[in-house]
Design an enzyme around this catalytic site. Structure first.
Site, PDB file in Angstrom:
ATOM      1  N   VAL A  19       0.833  -1.208   0.000  1.00  0.00           N
ATOM      2  CA  VAL A  19       0.000   0.000   0.000  1.00  0.00           C
ATOM      3  C   VAL A  19       0.868   1.258   0.000  1.00  0.00           C
ATOM      4  O   VAL A  19       0.631   2.199  -0.773  1.00  0.00           O
ATOM      5  CB  VAL A  19      -0.960  -0.009   1.219  1.00  0.00           C
ATOM      6  CG1 VAL A  19      -1.781   1.265   1.246  1.00  0.00           C
ATOM      7  CG2 VAL A  19      -1.873  -1.231   1.169  1.00  0.00           C
ATOM      8  N   LYS A 109      -7.038  -1.631   9.581  1.00  0.00           N
ATOM      9  CA  LYS A 109      -8.336  -2.093  10.120  1.00  0.00           C
ATOM     10  C   LYS A 109      -8.179  -2.840  11.437  1.00  0.00           C
ATOM     11  O   LYS A 109      -9.036  -2.750  12.311  1.00  0.00           O
ATOM     12  CB  LYS A 109      -9.069  -2.954   9.102  1.00  0.00           C
ATOM     13  CG  LYS A 109      -8.309  -4.186   8.708  1.00  0.00           C
ATOM     14  CD  LYS A 109      -8.462  -4.498   7.253  1.00  0.00           C
ATOM     15  CE  LYS A 109      -7.317  -5.354   6.795  1.00  0.00           C
ATOM     16  NZ  LYS A 109      -6.973  -5.233   5.427  1.00  0.00           N
ATOM     17  N   ASP A 205     -10.471 -10.847   8.830  1.00  0.00           N
ATOM     18  CA  ASP A 205     -10.307  -9.566   8.130  1.00  0.00           C
ATOM     19  C   ASP A 205     -11.680  -8.922   7.888  1.00  0.00           C
ATOM     20  O   ASP A 205     -11.891  -7.740   8.185  1.00  0.00           O
ATOM     21  CB  ASP A 205      -9.581  -9.832   6.802  1.00  0.00           C
ATOM     22  CG  ASP A 205      -9.468  -8.593   5.943  1.00  0.00           C
ATOM     23  OD1 ASP A 205      -8.536  -7.809   6.165  1.00  0.00           O
ATOM     24  OD2 ASP A 205     -10.326  -8.399   5.052  1.00  0.00           O
ATOM     25  N   LYS A 209     -13.578  -5.342   9.482  1.00  0.00           N
ATOM     26  CA  LYS A 209     -14.216  -4.319   8.645  1.00  0.00           C
ATOM     27  C   LYS A 209     -15.680  -4.137   9.050  1.00  0.00           C
ATOM     28  O   LYS A 209     -16.199  -3.017   9.068  1.00  0.00           O
ATOM     29  CB  LYS A 209     -14.107  -4.713   7.169  1.00  0.00           C
ATOM     30  CG  LYS A 209     -12.656  -4.678   6.678  1.00  0.00           C
ATOM     31  CD  LYS A 209     -12.493  -5.376   5.337  1.00  0.00           C
ATOM     32  CE  LYS A 209     -11.067  -5.315   4.845  1.00  0.00           C
ATOM     33  NZ  LYS A 209     -10.811  -6.191   3.695  1.00  0.00           N
ATOM     34  N   GLY A 302      -5.690  -4.396  -2.678  1.00  0.00           N
ATOM     35  CA  GLY A 302      -4.601  -4.198  -3.638  1.00  0.00           C
ATOM     36  C   GLY A 302      -4.010  -2.807  -3.545  1.00  0.00           C
ATOM     37  O   GLY A 302      -4.562  -1.903  -2.928  1.00  0.00           O
TER      38      GLY A 302
HETATM   39  P1  NAP Z   1       3.148  -4.728   3.809  1.00  0.00           P
HETATM   40  O1  NAP Z   1       3.294  -4.914   2.336  1.00  0.00           O
HETATM   41  O2  NAP Z   1       3.548  -5.817   4.714  1.00  0.00           O
HETATM   42  O3  NAP Z   1       4.016  -3.419   4.174  1.00  0.00           O
HETATM   43  C1  NAP Z   1       4.276  -3.010   5.496  1.00  0.00           C
HETATM   44  C2  NAP Z   1       5.317  -1.892   5.475  1.00  0.00           C
HETATM   45  O4  NAP Z   1       5.437  -1.367   6.792  1.00  0.00           O
HETATM   46  C3  NAP Z   1       6.710  -2.359   5.048  1.00  0.00           C
HETATM   47  O5  NAP Z   1       7.314  -1.367   4.245  1.00  0.00           O
HETATM   48  C4  NAP Z   1       7.477  -2.498   6.381  1.00  0.00           C
HETATM   49  O6  NAP Z   1       8.856  -2.182   6.272  1.00  0.00           O
HETATM   50  C5  NAP Z   1       6.798  -1.419   7.227  1.00  0.00           C
HETATM   51  N1  NAP Z   1       6.790  -1.772   8.646  1.00  0.00           N
HETATM   52  C6  NAP Z   1       6.105  -2.764   9.239  1.00  0.00           C
HETATM   53  N2  NAP Z   1       6.352  -2.776  10.577  1.00  0.00           N
HETATM   54  C7  NAP Z   1       7.221  -1.765  10.802  1.00  0.00           C
HETATM   55  C8  NAP Z   1       7.866  -1.275  11.970  1.00  0.00           C
HETATM   56  N3  NAP Z   1       7.666  -1.822  13.168  1.00  0.00           N
HETATM   57  N4  NAP Z   1       8.680  -0.209  11.848  1.00  0.00           N
HETATM   58  C9  NAP Z   1       8.898   0.361  10.636  1.00  0.00           C
HETATM   59  N5  NAP Z   1       8.317  -0.052   9.488  1.00  0.00           N
HETATM   60  C10 NAP Z   1       7.505  -1.122   9.575  1.00  0.00           C
HETATM   61  O7  NAP Z   1       1.659  -4.331   4.199  1.00  0.00           O
HETATM   62  P2  NAP Z   1       0.516  -3.720   3.238  1.00  0.00           P
HETATM   63  O8  NAP Z   1      -0.157  -4.817   2.494  1.00  0.00           O
HETATM   64  O9  NAP Z   1       1.059  -2.562   2.488  1.00  0.00           O
HETATM   65  O10 NAP Z   1      -0.575  -3.240   4.339  1.00  0.00           O
HETATM   66  C11 NAP Z   1      -0.340  -2.090   5.102  1.00  0.00           C
HETATM   67  C12 NAP Z   1      -1.610  -1.726   5.869  1.00  0.00           C
HETATM   68  O11 NAP Z   1      -2.665  -1.466   4.964  1.00  0.00           O
HETATM   69  C13 NAP Z   1      -2.133  -2.818   6.818  1.00  0.00           C
HETATM   70  O12 NAP Z   1      -2.704  -2.204   7.951  1.00  0.00           O
HETATM   71  C14 NAP Z   1      -3.210  -3.506   5.989  1.00  0.00           C
HETATM   72  O13 NAP Z   1      -4.197  -4.138   6.788  1.00  0.00           O
HETATM   73  C15 NAP Z   1      -3.793  -2.308   5.266  1.00  0.00           C
HETATM   74  N6  NAP Z   1      -4.495  -2.633   4.018  1.00  0.00           N
HETATM   75  C16 NAP Z   1      -3.879  -3.397   3.073  1.00  0.00           C
HETATM   76  C17 NAP Z   1      -4.529  -3.672   1.878  1.00  0.00           C
HETATM   77  C18 NAP Z   1      -3.880  -4.500   0.799  1.00  0.00           C
HETATM   78  O14 NAP Z   1      -4.556  -4.789  -0.203  1.00  0.00           O
HETATM   79  N7  NAP Z   1      -2.623  -4.890   0.946  1.00  0.00           N
HETATM   80  C19 NAP Z   1      -5.820  -3.156   1.669  1.00  0.00           C
HETATM   81  C20 NAP Z   1      -6.409  -2.369   2.662  1.00  0.00           C
HETATM   82  C21 NAP Z   1      -5.732  -2.108   3.832  1.00  0.00           C
HETATM   83  P3  NAP Z   1       9.873  -3.141   5.462  1.00  0.00           P
HETATM   84  O15 NAP Z   1       9.462  -3.002   4.016  1.00  0.00           O
HETATM   85  O16 NAP Z   1      11.229  -2.609   5.714  1.00  0.00           O
HETATM   86  O17 NAP Z   1       9.650  -4.523   5.990  1.00  0.00           O
HETATM   87  N1  HSE Z   2      -6.770  -9.235   2.452  1.00  0.00           N
HETATM   88  C1  HSE Z   2      -7.760  -8.240   2.201  1.00  0.00           C
HETATM   89  C2  HSE Z   2      -8.786  -8.775   1.186  1.00  0.00           C
HETATM   90  C3  HSE Z   2      -7.052  -7.006   1.681  1.00  0.00           C
HETATM   91  O1  HSE Z   2      -8.575  -9.824   0.586  1.00  0.00           O
HETATM   92  O2  HSE Z   2      -9.841  -8.156   1.022  1.00  0.00           O
HETATM   93  C4  HSE Z   2      -7.662  -5.698   2.037  1.00  0.00           C
HETATM   94  O3  HSE Z   2      -8.139  -5.508   3.267  1.00  0.00           O
END
Ligand code: NAP
Ligand code: HSE
Length: 428
Positions: A19, A109, A205, A209, A302
């Protein structure tokens, strides 16, 4: 003279994963437009990650830091965009940031569904913005709809397909006859499912929500612990075929109701008529249906759909900073409504079991249901397997407690070899 083009609001990103990198890219690409839209430019000046030495495509390395103090102590940063995920240290960072005068945008979330109350109280205390559109249903702007556009409506039911991974899996099982494991493997291969898909496939998850949406829709705090969750791991291609025979599809449905006896919120696989609008939401799409009046539909997960919801929040906050009106829309949970007891909830049930294929079996099962006030609406019997027959029963709407009492007896009956599946059915 100060113009929109030379005003600058500075922001820091916490996280540069899926993200975070999408948010950075979007904010850079739309810089020119934003000065017109928000009355200011937005600059991301620092990005917190765990490993600052790692190269990240599209992100200049000098912006990266692994030191939170560099961000919290930088008074030029007005907005914190939290996309690192997890409860700690995210929660402590956001509380510290608000204390230091910073506005918050987050997609977390897990954090909002458990600690939203404390975080929103803090934002209210300081008069800051705390926005979390991206936490629910990706690019579907449902938080804005519930908090603003439809805030004058008396919303009594929120139903949603709010998990993209499970909707993709169930779609493949329905349209291509795949079994759960095969569809999950495909979701992983195509990048829909996360490395650890547990929270998605167990309904956790979606539960988070639904807690967030129920809190806002009913103006009363619902946390993740209040949500009854059940995942889709036990759903088989056979269940889906029976559902089709009954004119239904199976979806992982979040249902939140504000009833006279309290609030109920659940996430469960359910049979839903294939003519219902939610049945048309397929693949990784999300859809939210409000009291039968309105439906909202879009990509729920995504990089770019989520980044788009975050960017929308960031522009709103930047605008509020420019016009000195942050904190306008804070916590809306001003009631304390009770939660409904699980036994008092009502549902129709789909029940699939293997029974002895002999005279009196159906009558004895029907009599147990009758004695427990459970009315049978439909019966299908077929697929004779040796001395056993497969029996599918669909009940009318009954109290969960009555259904469970009947099932305790039925599971112990000598004519019942195995209860293979119990799935709820949406509708009256
Ligand atoms: P992700 O790909 O795992 O990325 C997490 C990022 O945060 C990485 O860059 C990581 O650093 C950094 N990080 C994690 N813990 C840390 C710490 N203690 N100190 C400093 N940096 C830290 O996660 P994501 O999928 O982008 O999701 C991020 C958030 O958005 C979550 O809350 C998730 O629930 C929410 N979300 C995600 C989606 C989706 O589709 N992915 C959709 C809606 C909401 P490093 O890169 O150095 O490891
Ligand atoms: N893992 C979640 C999904 C991503 O599949 O909907 C966004 O919250």
């Amino acid at each position: 003279m100060e113009t929109a083009q030379n005003k600058i609001v500075k922001a820091a990103l916490l996280g540069a994963g899926t993200v975070g990198s999408g948010v950075y890219q979007l904010v850079q690409e739309r810089q020119e437009d934003f000065s017109h839209i928000c009355g200011t430019q937005i600059q991301i000046t620092k990005i917190l990650v765990r490993d600052a030495s790692k190269e990240r495509e599209g992100i200049p390395s000098p912006l990266l830091t692994d030191n939170w103090n560099e961000i919290i102590e930088d008074d030029s940063i007005s907005i914190i965009i939290e996309v690192m995920g997890g409860i700690e240290p995210a929660k402590s960072y956001l509380l510290e940031a608000m204390k230091a005068g910073k506005q918050i945008v987050t997609a977390n979330k897990d954090l909002i569904a458990e600690h939203g109350h404390e975080l929103l109280d803090s934002a209210e205390k300081y008069g800051w913005d705390f926005k979390f559109e991206a936490a629910v249903a990706g690019c579907v702007p449902i938080i804005q709809v519930l908090k603003q556009s439809m805030s004058s409506e008396n919303i009594t039911e929120v139903m949603g397909i709010v998990n993209g991974t499970t909707n993709f899996i169930l779609t493949k099982m329905t349209q291509e006859g795949m079994e759960f494991a095969q569809a999950l493997a495909l979701a992983t291969e195509l990048g829909y499912a996360e490395a650890d898909p547990t929270a998605d496939i167990q309904g956790l998850d979606a539960g988070r929500k639904m807690a967030i949406m129920a809190s806002i829709a009913f103006n009363s705090r619902v946390t993740f612990d209040d949500v009854i969750t059940e995942g889709i791991t036990q759903i088989s291609a056979k269940d889906i075929r029976y559902a089709k025979e009954l004119g239904c599809v199976i979806k992982l449905l979040g249902v939140a109701r504000n009833t006279e006896n309290g609030i109920e919120v659940s996430v469960r696989p359910m049979l839903i008529p294939e003519t219902h609008a939610l049945a048309t939401a397929n693949d990784s799409f999300n859809a939210v249906f409000l009291t039968g009046d309105a439906m909202f539909y879009g990509r729920g997960a995504g990089e770019l759909p989520t980044a788009s919801a975050i960017a929308g929040d960031v522009f709103d906050v930047a605008r509020n900073i420019v016009f000195e009106c942050t904190g306008r829309i804070g916590c809306t949970c001003y009631k304390q409504l009770p939660l409904k007891a699980a036994d008092e909830m009502e549902s129709r049930f789909f029940l699939r079991m293997h029974v002895s294929d002999c005279a009196g079996t159906l009558a004895s099962i029907a009599s147990v249901f009758g004695n427990n006030n459970v009315s049978i609406a439909q019966v299908i019997q077929k697929n004779k397997e040796g001395e056993l027959a497969e029996l599918v029963v669909v009940t009318s709407k009954v109290k969960e407690g009555n259904f469970n009492d009947a099932m305790m007896i039925i599971e112990g009956m000598s004519v019942v070899q195995k209860v293979s599946k119990v799935i709820r059915v949406y509708g009256d």
